[in-house]
Design an enzyme around this catalytic site. Structure first.
Site, PDB file in Angstrom:
ATOM      1  N   GLY A 145       0.978  -1.046  -0.008  1.00 51.35           N
ATOM      2  CA  GLY A 145       0.055   0.245  -0.106  1.00 51.35           C
ATOM      3  C   GLY A 145       0.735   1.046  -0.018  1.00 51.35           C
ATOM      4  O   GLY A 145       2.148   1.482   0.527  1.00 51.35           O
ATOM      5  N   GLN A 199       2.499  10.237   1.452  1.00 46.86           N
ATOM      6  CA  GLN A 199       4.163   9.610   1.259  1.00 46.86           C
ATOM      7  C   GLN A 199       4.573   9.362   0.142  1.00 46.86           C
ATOM      8  O   GLN A 199       6.359   9.685  -0.072  1.00 46.86           O
ATOM      9  CB  GLN A 199       3.672   7.225   1.086  1.00 46.86           C
ATOM     10  CG  GLN A 199       3.374   7.190   2.555  1.00 46.86           C
ATOM     11  CD  GLN A 199       3.222   5.747   2.794  1.00 46.86           C
ATOM     12  OE1 GLN A 199       1.745   5.205   2.036  1.00 46.86           O
ATOM     13  NE2 GLN A 199       4.082   5.027   3.455  1.00 46.86           N
ATOM     14  N   CYS A 235       6.212  -0.144   7.135  1.00 46.38           N
ATOM     15  CA  CYS A 235       5.573   0.737   6.207  1.00 46.38           C
ATOM     16  C   CYS A 235       6.370   1.309   5.402  1.00 46.38           C
ATOM     17  O   CYS A 235       8.106   1.388   6.189  1.00 46.38           O
ATOM     18  CB  CYS A 235       5.279   1.981   7.927  1.00 46.38           C
ATOM     19  SG  CYS A 235       4.868   3.463   6.284  1.00 46.38           S
ATOM     20  N   LEU A 236       6.121   1.716   4.277  1.00 47.17           N
ATOM     21  CA  LEU A 236       7.435   2.312   3.155  1.00 47.17           C
ATOM     22  C   LEU A 236       8.023   3.415   3.600  1.00 47.17           C
ATOM     23  O   LEU A 236       9.438   4.010   3.436  1.00 47.17           O
ATOM     24  CB  LEU A 236       7.550   2.834   1.228  1.00 47.17           C
ATOM     25  CG  LEU A 236       6.609   1.464   0.909  1.00 47.17           C
ATOM     26  CD1 LEU A 236       6.591   1.695  -0.475  1.00 47.17           C
ATOM     27  CD2 LEU A 236       8.025   0.247   0.713  1.00 47.17           C
ATOM     28  N   HIS A 263      -4.295   0.616   7.811  1.00 50.55           N
ATOM     29  CA  HIS A 263      -2.790   1.798   7.465  1.00 50.55           C
ATOM     30  C   HIS A 263      -2.444   2.609   6.620  1.00 50.55           C
ATOM     31  O   HIS A 263      -2.657   3.674   7.125  1.00 50.55           O
ATOM     32  CB  HIS A 263      -1.949   0.798   7.190  1.00 50.55           C
ATOM     33  CG  HIS A 263      -0.646   1.168   7.609  1.00 50.55           C
ATOM     34  ND1 HIS A 263       0.621   0.665   8.401  1.00 50.55           N
ATOM     35  CD2 HIS A 263       0.213   2.112   6.724  1.00 50.55           C
ATOM     36  CE1 HIS A 263       1.526   0.853   7.528  1.00 50.55           C
ATOM     37  NE2 HIS A 263       1.579   1.794   6.378  1.00 50.55           N
ATOM     38  N   GLU A 264      -3.383   2.482   5.963  1.00 51.80           N
ATOM     39  CA  GLU A 264      -3.160   3.414   4.839  1.00 51.80           C
ATOM     40  C   GLU A 264      -4.279   4.992   4.426  1.00 51.80           C
ATOM     41  O   GLU A 264      -4.070   6.131   5.014  1.00 51.80           O
ATOM     42  CB  GLU A 264      -3.255   3.480   3.101  1.00 51.80           C
ATOM     43  CG  GLU A 264      -2.632   2.071   2.505  1.00 51.80           C
ATOM     44  CD  GLU A 264      -0.883   2.312   2.920  1.00 51.80           C
ATOM     45  OE1 GLU A 264      -0.710   3.061   2.871  1.00 51.80           O
ATOM     46  OE2 GLU A 264      -0.253   1.129   3.217  1.00 51.80           O
ATOM     47  N   HIS A 297      -2.453   7.024   7.206  1.00 49.77           N
ATOM     48  CA  HIS A 297      -1.269   7.944   6.529  1.00 49.77           C
ATOM     49  C   HIS A 297      -2.252   9.657   5.978  1.00 49.77           C
ATOM     50  O   HIS A 297      -1.435  10.496   5.701  1.00 49.77           O
ATOM     51  CB  HIS A 297      -0.707   7.093   5.057  1.00 49.77           C
ATOM     52  CG  HIS A 297       0.434   6.835   5.738  1.00 49.77           C
ATOM     53  ND1 HIS A 297       1.038   7.170   6.569  1.00 49.77           N
ATOM     54  CD2 HIS A 297       0.500   5.532   5.074  1.00 49.77           C
ATOM     55  CE1 HIS A 297       2.160   6.045   6.313  1.00 49.77           C
ATOM     56  NE2 HIS A 297       1.267   5.225   5.912  1.00 49.77           N
TER      57      HIS A 297
HETATM   58 ZN   LIG Z   1       2.247   3.217   5.624  1.00 50.36          ZN
END
Ligand SMILES: [Zn+2]
Length: 176
Positions: free
Chosen positions: A49, A54, A100-101, A142-143, A146
């Site tokens: 995701g 991000q 997480c990226l 999670h997304e 963000h």
């Molecule tokens: Zn993330």
């Protein structure tokens, strides 16, 4: 398409609240290109995701590959979810590993609602409603976090399970 620069923890864009997209703007070339670039970026970095903040865009939009864990299973086709509104279904909370990226090479166990419904727009600007449980539900939560400036650390009950990726693979991946 291009691979976008991913903001890392500490960049203020990850803590800002993103703004909703107007339905009419979704079909604009700039948004369609952003979605394509986000999918390419997510795939390049082996994410499941990726949310617009991000990649430094304060928009309520994320892309996700929701059908599997992205390991050696068949690659799910990534979708875009725009202006998501989550409703929790039932009261069951499950804890599982997340990464997480924007927080590279770290994993931790995060409690999340097991089952959710999400209302959103797709990339054509059509209304969609998805019902998801377990892993896909976790990715969506999670997304969506963000988009409100929330990172997975914020959801952890304690930091005891914080683990570097190498140690995760060595000690925990098989337990999961
Ligand atoms: Zn993330």
């Amino acid at each position: 398409m291009s691979i976008l620069k991913v903001a890392r923890m500490g960049h203020p864009v990850l803590r800002a609240k993103a703004r909703a997209l107007d339905k009419r703007d979704i079909r604009e070339v700039t948004i369609q290109k952003l979605i394509d670039d986000m999918i390419e970026t997510m795939t390049e970095y082996h994410g499941v995701g990726l949310a617009a903040p991000q990649v430094h865009e304060r928009l309520r939009l994320f892309v996700a590959a929701l059908d599997g864990r992205g390991d050696d299973e068949e690659e799910p086709k990534p979708i875009a979810i725009i202006n998501p509104e989550i409703t929790v279904v039932g009261s069951e909370i499950v804890e599982d590993w997340e990464g997480c990226l924007s927080i590279p090479d770290v994993r931790g166990r995060v409690p999340r609602a097991r089952e959710i419904k999400v209302r959103a727009y797709d990339r054509k600007g059509e209304r969609i409603e998805l019902r998801a449980h377990d892993f896909p539900a976790r990715v969506i939560q999670h997304e969506t976090d963000h988009l409100d400036g929330v990172l997975f650390f914020d959801r952890m009950k304690s930091f005891e399970t914080l683990t570097f990726l190498e140690e995760y693979s060595r000690y925990w991946a098989k337990e999961n």
